[in-house]
Design a protein around this motif. Sequence first.
Motif, mmCIF file in Angstrom:
data_model
loop_
_atom_site.group_PDB
_atom_site.id
_atom_site.type_symbol
_atom_site.label_atom_id
_atom_site.label_comp_id
_atom_site.label_asym_id
_atom_site.label_seq_id
_atom_site.Cartn_x
_atom_site.Cartn_y
_atom_site.Cartn_z
ATOM 1 N N LYS A 1 2.768 -0.665 18.434
ATOM 2 C CA LYS A 1 1.590 -0.449 19.282
ATOM 3 C C LYS A 1 1.845 -0.925 20.717
ATOM 4 O O LYS A 1 1.233 -0.425 21.658
ATOM 5 C CB LYS A 1 0.368 -1.154 18.670
ATOM 6 C CG LYS A 1 -0.101 -0.454 17.383
ATOM 7 C CD LYS A 1 -1.151 -1.228 16.604
ATOM 8 C CE LYS A 1 -1.538 -0.429 15.336
ATOM 9 N NZ LYS A 1 -2.283 -1.191 14.351
ATOM 10 N N ASN B 1 -7.510 4.961 8.185
ATOM 11 C CA ASN B 1 -7.140 5.405 9.534
ATOM 12 C C ASN B 1 -7.766 6.764 9.849
ATOM 13 O O ASN B 1 -8.190 7.020 10.979
ATOM 14 C CB ASN B 1 -5.612 5.458 9.667
ATOM 15 C CG ASN B 1 -5.004 4.064 9.715
ATOM 16 O OD1 ASN B 1 -5.504 3.194 10.427
ATOM 17 N ND2 ASN B 1 -3.952 3.843 8.941
ATOM 18 N N ASN C 1 -5.931 -0.916 14.780
ATOM 19 C CA ASN C 1 -5.614 0.473 14.436
ATOM 20 C C ASN C 1 -6.408 1.475 15.254
ATOM 21 O O ASN C 1 -5.851 2.456 15.753
ATOM 22 C CB ASN C 1 -5.852 0.723 12.948
ATOM 23 C CG ASN C 1 -4.776 0.091 12.089
ATOM 24 O OD1 ASN C 1 -3.993 -0.730 12.568
ATOM 25 N ND2 ASN C 1 -4.735 0.462 10.825
ATOM 26 N N TYR D 1 0.806 -1.221 0.000
ATOM 27 C CA TYR D 1 0.000 0.000 0.000
ATOM 28 C C TYR D 1 0.840 1.274 0.000
ATOM 29 O O TYR D 1 0.328 2.350 -0.252
ATOM 30 C CB TYR D 1 -1.019 -0.013 1.152
ATOM 31 C CG TYR D 1 -0.411 0.084 2.543
ATOM 32 C CD1 TYR D 1 -0.338 1.309 3.193
ATOM 33 C CD2 TYR D 1 0.081 -1.048 3.203
ATOM 34 C CE1 TYR D 1 0.216 1.404 4.459
ATOM 35 C CE2 TYR D 1 0.633 -0.955 4.459
ATOM 36 C CZ TYR D 1 0.701 0.268 5.086
ATOM 37 O OH TYR D 1 1.256 0.370 6.334
ATOM 38 N N TYR E 1 -4.430 -9.679 15.500
ATOM 39 C CA TYR E 1 -5.754 -9.337 14.952
ATOM 40 C C TYR E 1 -6.644 -10.576 14.876
ATOM 41 O O TYR E 1 -6.697 -11.346 15.830
ATOM 42 C CB TYR E 1 -5.610 -8.663 13.564
ATOM 43 C CG TYR E 1 -4.475 -7.697 13.523
ATOM 44 C CD1 TYR E 1 -4.533 -6.532 14.290
ATOM 45 C CD2 TYR E 1 -3.332 -7.949 12.791
ATOM 46 C CE1 TYR E 1 -3.483 -5.642 14.291
ATOM 47 C CE2 TYR E 1 -2.277 -7.059 12.789
ATOM 48 C CZ TYR E 1 -2.363 -5.913 13.543
ATOM 49 O OH TYR E 1 -1.322 -5.038 13.548
ATOM 50 N N CYS F 1 4.341 4.071 13.447
ATOM 51 C CA CYS F 1 4.338 2.902 12.545
ATOM 52 C C CYS F 1 5.613 2.859 11.706
ATOM 53 O O CYS F 1 6.035 1.791 11.266
ATOM 54 C CB CYS F 1 3.137 2.955 11.605
ATOM 55 S SG CYS F 1 1.564 2.549 12.372
ATOM 56 N N TYR G 1 0.599 8.702 15.052
ATOM 57 C CA TYR G 1 0.405 7.281 14.762
ATOM 58 C C TYR G 1 1.241 6.828 13.546
ATOM 59 O O TYR G 1 1.901 5.791 13.588
ATOM 60 C CB TYR G 1 -1.088 6.994 14.542
ATOM 61 C CG TYR G 1 -1.360 5.597 14.055
ATOM 62 C CD1 TYR G 1 -1.185 4.497 14.898
ATOM 63 C CD2 TYR G 1 -1.750 5.361 12.742
ATOM 64 C CE1 TYR G 1 -1.406 3.208 14.437
ATOM 65 C CE2 TYR G 1 -1.974 4.073 12.277
ATOM 66 C CZ TYR G 1 -1.803 3.005 13.127
ATOM 67 O OH TYR G 1 -2.010 1.730 12.658
ATOM 68 N N GLN H 1 6.058 -1.128 11.975
ATOM 69 C CA GLN H 1 4.607 -0.974 11.829
ATOM 70 C C GLN H 1 3.874 -1.234 13.145
ATOM 71 O O GLN H 1 4.171 -0.623 14.141
ATOM 72 C CB GLN H 1 4.109 -1.867 10.671
ATOM 73 C CG GLN H 1 4.586 -1.366 9.308
ATOM 74 C CD GLN H 1 3.921 -0.072 8.917
ATOM 75 O OE1 GLN H 1 2.780 0.176 9.257
ATOM 76 N NE2 GLN H 1 4.636 0.802 8.208
ATOM 77 N N SER H 2 2.952 -2.184 13.154
ATOM 78 C CA SER H 2 2.082 -2.336 14.324
ATOM 79 C C SER H 2 2.762 -2.938 15.548
ATOM 80 O O SER H 2 2.167 -2.948 16.622
ATOM 81 C CB SER H 2 0.861 -3.177 13.969
ATOM 82 O OG SER H 2 -0.012 -2.397 13.194
ATOM 83 N N PHE I 1 -7.307 -5.730 11.152
ATOM 84 C CA PHE I 1 -6.649 -4.708 11.972
ATOM 85 C C PHE I 1 -7.203 -3.314 11.753
ATOM 86 O O PHE I 1 -7.160 -2.473 12.642
ATOM 87 C CB PHE I 1 -5.124 -4.730 11.762
ATOM 88 C CG PHE I 1 -4.661 -4.404 10.376
ATOM 89 C CD1 PHE I 1 -4.379 -5.411 9.460
ATOM 90 C CD2 PHE I 1 -4.477 -3.087 9.976
ATOM 91 C CE1 PHE I 1 -3.939 -5.112 8.176
ATOM 92 C CE2 PHE I 1 -4.029 -2.775 8.697
ATOM 93 C CZ PHE I 1 -3.770 -3.791 7.789
ATOM 94 N N GLU J 1 2.309 6.570 4.625
ATOM 95 C CA GLU J 1 1.153 6.253 5.485
ATOM 96 C C GLU J 1 0.140 7.395 5.441
ATOM 97 O O GLU J 1 -1.068 7.177 5.341
ATOM 98 C CB GLU J 1 1.589 6.064 6.944
ATOM 99 C CG GLU J 1 2.569 4.941 7.186
ATOM 100 C CD GLU J 1 1.921 3.573 7.191
ATOM 101 O OE1 GLU J 1 0.684 3.487 7.195
ATOM 102 O OE2 GLU J 1 2.669 2.583 7.163
ATOM 103 N N GLY K 1 3.366 -6.930 12.748
ATOM 104 C CA GLY K 1 3.194 -5.695 11.978
ATOM 105 C C GLY K 1 3.209 -6.013 10.496
ATOM 106 O O GLY K 1 3.767 -7.042 10.095
ATOM 107 N N VAL K 2 2.612 -5.127 9.679
ATOM 108 C CA VAL K 2 2.534 -5.411 8.236
ATOM 109 C C VAL K 2 3.877 -5.263 7.519
ATOM 110 O O VAL K 2 3.979 -5.560 6.332
ATOM 111 C CB VAL K 2 1.458 -4.579 7.504
ATOM 112 C CG1 VAL K 2 0.062 -5.013 7.891
ATOM 113 C CG2 VAL K 2 1.655 -3.091 7.706
HETATM 114 N N1 GLN Z 1 0.566 1.436 9.170
HETATM 115 C C1 GLN Z 1 -0.351 0.325 9.157
HETATM 116 C C2 GLN Z 1 -1.762 0.863 9.157
HETATM 117 O O1 GLN Z 1 -2.046 1.748 9.909
HETATM 118 C C3 GLN Z 1 -0.100 -0.549 10.341
HETATM 119 C C4 GLN Z 1 -0.970 -1.755 10.352
HETATM 120 C C5 GLN Z 1 -0.270 -3.017 10.767
HETATM 121 O O2 GLN Z 1 0.961 -3.121 10.891
HETATM 122 N N2 GLN Z 1 -1.060 -4.040 10.927
HETATM 123 O O3 GLN Z 1 -2.597 0.402 8.402
#
Ligand code: GLN
Length: 312
Positions: free
Chosen positions: A69, A169, A116, A29, A245, A197, A193, A65-66, A97, A162, A262-263
């Motif tokens: 969190k 988001n 998220n 993405y 998730y 990430c 945020y 990434q996640s 997520f 992002e 994380g993605v």
């Molecule tokens: N940056 C990604 C998002 O907000 C993080 C999601 C993830 O790592 N699952 O969509």
Amino acid sequence: TAAPDLQAIIDRIAEEMAGQADRGKVADYIPGLARVDPKHFGISIATHDGKMYSAGDAAMPFSIQSVSKVFALTIALGKVGDSLWQRVGREPSGNAFNSIVQLEAEHGIPRNPFINAGAIVVADVILAGHQPKEAIGEILRFVRQIAGDDGIMIDDEVAKGEAETGFRNAALANYMRSFGNIHHPVEQVLGVYFHQCALTMTCEQLARAGRYLMLEGQHPDTGFNVISPMRARRINALMMLCGHYDGSGEFAFRVGIPGKSGVGGGIMLIVPGIASIAVWSPGLNDRGNSTLGSLALERLAVATGWSVFNQR
Ligand code: GLN
């Protein structure tokens, strides 16, 4: 029982992962993630006695990434304590997520801090009393401190990507703001945020960063408490129930140890009292969790006997 030979185990796992054909799909993405070579695999283990074991691409930085969190939640709990739980739930979502569906029935209270929506509330908490740049700086300083490594950076290109693609988001944040569960301007909260990430770390750095969660909240280098033992225990519980998730049940079934994915393809895994582990392989399964990362951790759990469901 004899201590497992961790170096031999992870060398073998890294070799087995190199031969895997099904690696899943790299997140595409944003360009900063899409161009990462799916062939990478790295793993690091920081043990309770201060040793480090690494194999594969463990020294290569990737977008956490996640996984961030977990660190953001730790900071937010340090700031506002258990009052955080009035704004974020503690139940697995069973949804993707980035899902918005449960927010309506639950009046803008996200199911947990690791989806998220929950992480965006946590970012809002960290932002309180700060400019966005200061809040981002606080997160970066915190992660550097728990890892004991000032070389950790935020990838501005990833953060920018992002922001440019973060419509979902933005929807989550605006929707929660309509219920009064976001207190600052949405652009500022998302800025925090997205930068969180975009933290970029190696497996070695990430395994070191997780050590306080293996050690009942204590920082191994300083002896100071990053958080209380009870909070460390609860964060581990949340990782077990919500860390992957809608794949959390599957991960608990296969690996049986709390972890956060994380993605970017990273997973941090905490074996309480024993080890803090980071694994990275960028190809994802259909739930957005690292395909080979999960497989490698499943094999590591078998080879070591580590599990929170069997105590020896
Ligand atoms: N940056 C990604 C998002 O907000 C993080 C999601 C993830 O790592 N699952 O969509």
